[in-house]
Scaffold this motif. Structure first.
Motif, mmCIF file in Angstrom:
data_model
loop_
_atom_site.group_PDB
_atom_site.id
_atom_site.type_symbol
_atom_site.label_atom_id
_atom_site.label_comp_id
_atom_site.label_asym_id
_atom_site.label_seq_id
_atom_site.Cartn_x
_atom_site.Cartn_y
_atom_site.Cartn_z
ATOM 1 N N ARG A 22 0.822 -1.215 0.000
ATOM 2 C CA ARG A 22 0.000 0.000 0.000
ATOM 3 C C ARG A 22 0.855 1.264 0.000
ATOM 4 N NH1 ARG A 22 -5.183 -1.416 0.260
ATOM 5 N NH2 ARG A 22 -5.558 -3.572 0.893
ATOM 6 N N LEU A 23 1.990 1.210 0.668
ATOM 7 C CA LEU A 23 2.905 2.358 0.628
ATOM 8 C C LEU A 23 3.408 2.587 -0.794
ATOM 9 C CD1 LEU A 23 4.630 4.532 2.056
ATOM 10 C CD2 LEU A 23 6.355 2.758 2.454
ATOM 11 N N LEU A 24 3.825 1.508 -1.456
ATOM 12 C CA LEU A 24 4.314 1.631 -2.827
ATOM 13 C C LEU A 24 3.204 2.065 -3.787
ATOM 14 C CD1 LEU A 24 6.651 -1.491 -3.084
ATOM 15 C CD2 LEU A 24 7.347 0.904 -3.244
ATOM 16 N N ALA A 25 2.023 1.509 -3.623
ATOM 17 C CA ALA A 25 0.913 1.861 -4.519
ATOM 18 C C ALA A 25 0.586 3.346 -4.409
ATOM 19 C CB ALA A 25 -0.309 1.011 -4.189
ATOM 20 N N GLU A 26 0.515 3.825 -3.179
ATOM 21 C CA GLU A 26 0.151 5.233 -2.985
ATOM 22 C C GLU A 26 1.218 6.172 -3.546
ATOM 23 O OE1 GLU A 26 -0.423 9.090 -1.369
ATOM 24 O OE2 GLU A 26 1.263 7.818 -0.795
ATOM 25 N N ARG A 27 2.474 5.883 -3.267
ATOM 26 C CA ARG A 27 3.551 6.779 -3.735
ATOM 27 C C ARG A 27 3.799 6.657 -5.234
ATOM 28 N NH1 ARG A 27 2.850 7.655 1.050
ATOM 29 N NH2 ARG A 27 4.303 8.761 2.412
#
Length: 327
Positions: free
Chosen positions: A52-57
């Protein structure tokens, strides 16, 4: 004759330039639609947090949507295999870790994917140690005490994991095997249900990723006994490493990163890696990773591949040597 050869060479050169231009255009246009990131574990654990961190950024960096899809089943096997068999166009990626890429080859005799042949690393973002936690009313305060009781009472204690073949499963099984004790394994579908039973006193121990374990330790719901890294974790500076306890010569830190199916076009991989590098270098991302007890890695391409190959070879061999099986 010479003129014909010259015309053929010129046509070939033009075609090559055209192909290169097409590839460059494709890379510049990517992504032109939503990118799916498969997380092969339920919400709430390390896979999901990193995904989720990678998807958002990545969504911010590219201006395109990156969505997380939690594909669970058989530990991490179902979601990882689904990613391996997805179209190699860059629009389906998977969160990869020690668990699904380095441990599974040793756990499964007939693994449906090959960790090294079926995936291309985009990049490795972070590594985390594990923390061995006990239910708060377990009458032992050290790992040595737990092992002493387990030797005198085989099969009386039980440890949870986030699923068969998960890092929690293998790390616990390896420790008990090397320490020569019989502690039963109770697999769950993710970390959250494992904690429900740990807090409810229905299981005794859980070797969870340090960031998620920290929440329960700090709240006083569980007691930390040891960490799996080569050095103590800053989140639990008072907690010894497994090596320090003398229980076993065992250490493990789990890396997490993003992987694409093999045969993804080189120009798409190049774009993905460039965007990944931008995300990994963001100060707020670095700060988030450190605050959650992680070690930022930011390894791209060949550097990431070298780490993956090293751990696939080491851990798959160790798991087979220890006789730990998922089936």
């Amino acid at each position: 004759m010479r003129r014909r050869a010259w015309l053929a060479a010129a046509a070939f050169a033009c075609a090559s330039v055209h192909v290169q231009a097409q590839a460059q255009t494709q890379a510049q246009a990517f992504p032109s639609k939503t990118v799916r990131i498969i997380v092969p574990q339920p919400p709430g654990g390390g896979f999901d947090t990193v995904g989720r961190l990678l998807a958002e950024r990545l969504g911010r960096v590219t201006g395109q949507s990156f969505v997380v899809e939690n594909r669970t089943g058989s530990g991490t096997l179902v979601g990882t295999d689904a990613a391996a068999k997805s179209p190699a166009d860059g629009y389906t990626l998977v969160v990869g870790s020690i668990s699904n890429l380095a441990l599974n080859p040793g756990l499964y005799a007939n693994l449906p994917y090959d960790s090294l042949r079926d995936f291309e690393p985009v990049g490795l973002l972070v590594s985390y140690s594990y923390t061995l936690v006990a239910r708060k009313d377990l009458p032992f305060h050290t790992l040595q005490d737990v092992l002493a009781y387990a030797r005198a009472n085989p099969g009386k204690l039980h440890y949870a994991s986030a699923g068969v073949g998960s890092g929690q499963h293998v790390l616990g099984a390896a420790l008990w095997h090397l320490a020569g004790v019989d502690i039963g394994h109770v697999p769950y579908r993710g970390a959250q249900p494992a904690y429900q039973d740990l807090l409810g006193g229905r299981v005794d121990l859980f070797f969870d990723l340090s960031p998620t374990a920290r929440v329960q330790v700090d709240a006083g719901n569980t007691r930390a006994l040891a960490v799996s890294g080569a050095a103590r974790n800053p989140m639990h500076p008072q907690v010894p490493t497994v090596l320090e306890t003398g229980a076993a010569q065992l250490e493990l830190e789990s890396w997490f990163g993003l992987f694409a199916p093999a045969k993804t076009p080189p120009e798409v991989l190049q774009k993905l890696r460039a965007d990944f590098a931008k995300v990994a270098a963001l100060p707020d991302v670095q700060e988030t990773l450190v605050k959650t007890g992680g070690k930022p890695m930011a390894l791209i391409g060949d550097d990431a591949r070298a780490v993956v190959r090293r751990d696939v070879e080491h851990w798959s061999k160790l798991v087979k040597t220890l006789g730990i099986r998922a089936e």
